[in-house]
Design an enzyme around this catalytic site. Structure first.
Site, PDB file in Angstrom:
ATOM      1  N   GLY A  73       1.011  -1.110   0.014  1.00  0.00           N
ATOM      2  CA  GLY A  73      -0.366  -0.016   0.052  1.00  0.00           C
ATOM      3  C   GLY A  73       0.850   1.143   0.010  1.00  0.00           C
ATOM      4  O   GLY A  73       0.495   2.193  -0.540  1.00  0.00           O
ATOM      5  N   THR A  74       1.973   1.276   0.763  1.00  0.00           N
ATOM      6  CA  THR A  74       2.784   2.385   0.790  1.00  0.00           C
ATOM      7  C   THR A  74       3.347   2.722  -0.636  1.00  0.00           C
ATOM      8  O   THR A  74       3.401   4.037  -0.782  1.00  0.00           O
ATOM      9  CB  THR A  74       4.068   2.332   1.790  1.00  0.00           C
ATOM     10  OG1 THR A  74       3.313   1.700   3.074  1.00  0.00           O
ATOM     11  CG2 THR A  74       4.734   3.310   1.981  1.00  0.00           C
ATOM     12  N   ASN A 153      -7.770   3.870   8.324  1.00  0.00           N
ATOM     13  CA  ASN A 153      -7.173   2.912   9.264  1.00  0.00           C
ATOM     14  C   ASN A 153      -7.240   2.925  10.925  1.00  0.00           C
ATOM     15  O   ASN A 153      -7.333   1.873  11.473  1.00  0.00           O
ATOM     16  CB  ASN A 153      -5.724   2.838   8.836  1.00  0.00           C
ATOM     17  CG  ASN A 153      -4.940   4.033   8.722  1.00  0.00           C
ATOM     18  OD1 ASN A 153      -5.375   5.068   8.272  1.00  0.00           O
ATOM     19  ND2 ASN A 153      -3.749   3.880   9.515  1.00  0.00           N
ATOM     20  N   GLN A 181      -7.814  -0.125   3.694  1.00  0.00           N
ATOM     21  CA  GLN A 181      -8.632  -0.765   4.788  1.00  0.00           C
ATOM     22  C   GLN A 181     -10.319  -1.041   4.057  1.00  0.00           C
ATOM     23  O   GLN A 181     -10.908  -1.467   4.875  1.00  0.00           O
ATOM     24  CB  GLN A 181      -8.696   0.163   5.762  1.00  0.00           C
ATOM     25  CG  GLN A 181      -7.284   0.580   6.351  1.00  0.00           C
ATOM     26  CD  GLN A 181      -6.756  -0.745   7.259  1.00  0.00           C
ATOM     27  OE1 GLN A 181      -7.481  -1.628   7.892  1.00  0.00           O
ATOM     28  NE2 GLN A 181      -5.621  -0.625   7.526  1.00  0.00           N
ATOM     29  N   HIS A 203      -1.409  -7.621   2.605  1.00  0.00           N
ATOM     30  CA  HIS A 203      -1.652  -8.362   4.138  1.00  0.00           C
ATOM     31  C   HIS A 203      -2.652  -7.677   5.148  1.00  0.00           C
ATOM     32  O   HIS A 203      -2.606  -8.206   6.300  1.00  0.00           O
ATOM     33  CB  HIS A 203      -0.043  -7.931   4.739  1.00  0.00           C
ATOM     34  CG  HIS A 203       0.031  -6.462   5.002  1.00  0.00           C
ATOM     35  ND1 HIS A 203       0.293  -6.448   6.346  1.00  0.00           N
ATOM     36  CD2 HIS A 203       0.466  -5.280   4.279  1.00  0.00           C
ATOM     37  CE1 HIS A 203       0.595  -4.879   6.487  1.00  0.00           C
ATOM     38  NE2 HIS A 203       0.618  -4.422   5.086  1.00  0.00           N
ATOM     39  N   THR A 239      12.008  -8.049 -11.724  1.00  0.00           N
ATOM     40  CA  THR A 239      11.420  -9.449 -12.009  1.00  0.00           C
ATOM     41  C   THR A 239      10.335  -9.408 -10.762  1.00  0.00           C
ATOM     42  O   THR A 239      10.280  -8.922  -9.758  1.00  0.00           O
ATOM     43  CB  THR A 239      12.630 -10.379 -11.471  1.00  0.00           C
ATOM     44  OG1 THR A 239      13.713 -10.205 -12.624  1.00  0.00           O
ATOM     45  CG2 THR A 239      11.958 -11.836 -11.723  1.00  0.00           C
ATOM     46  N   CYS A 327       1.463   1.621  12.368  1.00  0.00           N
ATOM     47  CA  CYS A 327       2.739   1.779  11.431  1.00  0.00           C
ATOM     48  C   CYS A 327       3.420   3.219  12.114  1.00  0.00           C
ATOM     49  O   CYS A 327       4.673   3.102  11.850  1.00  0.00           O
ATOM     50  CB  CYS A 327       2.274   2.243  10.001  1.00  0.00           C
ATOM     51  SG  CYS A 327       1.159   1.108   9.187  1.00  0.00           S
TER      52      CYS A 327
HETATM   53  C1  LIG Z   1      -4.874   3.073   5.073  1.00  0.00           C
HETATM   54  C2  LIG Z   1      -3.543   2.481   4.791  1.00  0.00           C
HETATM   55  N1  LIG Z   1      -3.035   3.008   3.665  1.00  0.00           N
HETATM   56  C3  LIG Z   1      -1.698   2.341   3.376  1.00  0.00           C
HETATM   57  C4  LIG Z   1      -1.129   1.492   4.311  1.00  0.00           C
HETATM   58  C5  LIG Z   1       0.266   0.898   4.047  1.00  0.00           C
HETATM   59  O1  LIG Z   1       0.245  -0.395   3.360  1.00  0.00           O
HETATM   60  P1  LIG Z   1       1.452  -1.363   3.211  1.00  0.00           P
HETATM   61  O2  LIG Z   1       1.616  -1.760   4.848  1.00  0.00           O
HETATM   62  O3  LIG Z   1       1.233  -2.364   2.459  1.00  0.00           O
HETATM   63  O4  LIG Z   1       2.643  -0.860   2.944  1.00  0.00           O
HETATM   64  C6  LIG Z   1      -1.720   1.017   5.317  1.00  0.00           C
HETATM   65  C7  LIG Z   1      -1.144   0.037   6.523  1.00  0.00           C
HETATM   66  O5  LIG Z   1      -1.325   0.219   7.566  1.00  0.00           O
HETATM   67  C8  LIG Z   1      -3.034   1.664   5.714  1.00  0.00           C
HETATM   68  O6  LIG Z   1      -3.837   1.256   6.538  1.00  0.00           O
END
Ligand SMILES: Cc1ncc(COP(=O)(O)O)c(C=O)c1O
Length: 391
Positions: A73-74, A153, A181, A203, A239, A327
């Site tokens: 997601g990041t 989140n 989310q 995940h 890859t 996070c």
């Molecule tokens: C709303 C939201 N965006 C982005 C992320 C980041 O995703 P990733 O952990 O796959 O980098 C999260 C993870 O907590 C999230 O809750």
């Protein structure tokens, strides 16, 4: 202590059996490089294609090649915000987002500010909702992108994505949403919701860590993320991580297939949890929208009980919860989301996020509430605030 209960599913989930079965052959039997021309490569490519098709189908993308795989997601958020901003910089340098976004979005915007872009961070109301009127007021002639998360989140509030996307389009502005989310919580239809770009991650939905995807509608320009290969239509070289891609595809397919059954169960658990907490513990507030929220996440403030201490005490009883964004769990500053919703530093720091997974039972909840009541009482008995006469 023998019992262990995991209530931090918004942070990450276990990998489900169905997903793992999909991934395992890709580590040995089907180990080809999806870019190779021989049969090993073609077999791997078929796995990657199937995952892309599954994701496109799950969110009703028009074409599978509107899905790009990322490391999570990041990365998807970074790519969407910076990649679209750079591609449209000659048109304008103004971006609109909200003050309660995940740091992947907020920090990408901050990075763009250093390059000369201007960013408007919209406020939210006490429930964590962005107002459509605020979006309209913020749009300028040089606005190129609006990015508002589908689901927060920390508190689970669901934004009015369709209305915000439509508003952005009325002014010719591109719309991105962080749906990390939201996938599996409700049906996402990128065409009906008028979404131009959407981030997701495996995940959070019983898939593996380190893999995600970015949907980019055909015709929307986005700068290449990684040069050095033809993978992902030349936009993200390297890859392809075939086992993880296979896992993501399966996880998204299952999450979207099982929305109704999972949500029914999560809602029953969530309601039972809130009722039990209210019966056993005083001075508790629920953060987030009372109705417009996902079922799996509950954020509660326990007045006069410091959140980090409560987390540690619950951990000693085998219960895993989170304060603020997982996070950011090393940070001691209060949650930027709860602050934006108007909570004082003290109340924000007395808040806990409980996020339920699909294996939770009412019996687990009974144990959690019992331990919660015990530990909140313990913290309150030594709290200066209690002594100062709150009770
Ligand atoms: C709303 C939201 N965006 C982005 C992320 C980041 O995703 P990733 O952990 O796959 O980098 C999260 C993870 O907590 C999230 O809750």
């Amino acid at each position: 202590m023998s019992r262990k209960i995991y209530l931090d599913n918004a942070s990450t989930t276990f990998v489900s059996g169905e997903v793992l079965s999909e991934m395992l052959p890709c580590f040995n039997a089907l180990y080809g490089n999806s870019n190779s021309l021989h049969s090993y490569g073609r077999d791997a490519q078929a796995i990657v294609d199937r995952a892309r098709d599954r994701i496109a189908h799950a969110i009703n993308a028009k074409k599978s090649n509107e899905i790009y795989f990322t490391s999570g997601g990041t990365e998807a958020d970074n790519w969407a915000i910076k990649g679209i901003a750079h591609a449209y910089a000659s048109k304008g340098k103004h971006i609109i987002t909200s003050s309660i976004e995940h740091h992947a979005v907020l920090d990408s915007c901050k990075a763009l500010e250093k390059e000369g872009f201007e960013v408007t961070y919209l406020p939210v109301d006490k429930y964590g909702l962005v107002s459509v009127a605020d979006v309209i007021h913020a749009i300028r002639k040089d606005t190129i992108l609006v990015s508002i998360m589908a689901v927060n989140n920390e508190v689970g509030t669901i934004q009015n994505i369709k209305a915000i996307a439509k508003t952005a389009h009325d002014y010719g502005v591109i719309f991105h949403t962080d749906a990390v989310q939201a996938v599996g919580a409700f049906k996402i239809d990128v065409q009906d919701m008028e979404i131009d770009a959407l981030s997701m991650s495996a995940h959070k939905i019983y898939g593996p860590k380190g893999i995600g995807a970015l949907y980019v509608k055909d015709g929307i320009l986005i700068e290449n993320l990684l040069d050095g290969g033809t993978q992902e239509r030349g936009k993200r070289g390297g890859t392809v991580n075939v086992p993880s891609v296979a896992g993501l595809g399966k996880a998204v397919e299952i999450a979207c297939r099982d929305i109704s059954i999972n949500q029914q169960k999560l809602k029953a658990i969530r309601d039972y949890f809130i009722k039990s907490v209210n019966e056993k513990i005083e001075y508790v507030h629920i953060n987030g929208h009372p109705q417009q929220k996902i079922n799996g996440t509950v954020n509660m403030t326990f007045e006069m009980a410091e959140g980090e201490s409560l987390l540690m005490l619950l951990d000693l009883d085998g219960i895993a919860v989170s304060t603020a964004s997982a996070c950011m769990s090393n940070a001691v500053t209060p949650s930027h989301v709860l602050k934006a919703m108007g909570l004082s530093d003290e109340l924000a720091q007395s808040s806990i996020r409980f996020s339920f997974g699909k294996n939770i039972s009412k019996n687990d909840i009974d144990y959690v509430v019992e331990m919660l009541a015990k530990n909140v009482a313990r913290l309150r008995s030594i709290s200066a605030l209690t002594k100062a006469g709150r009770k």
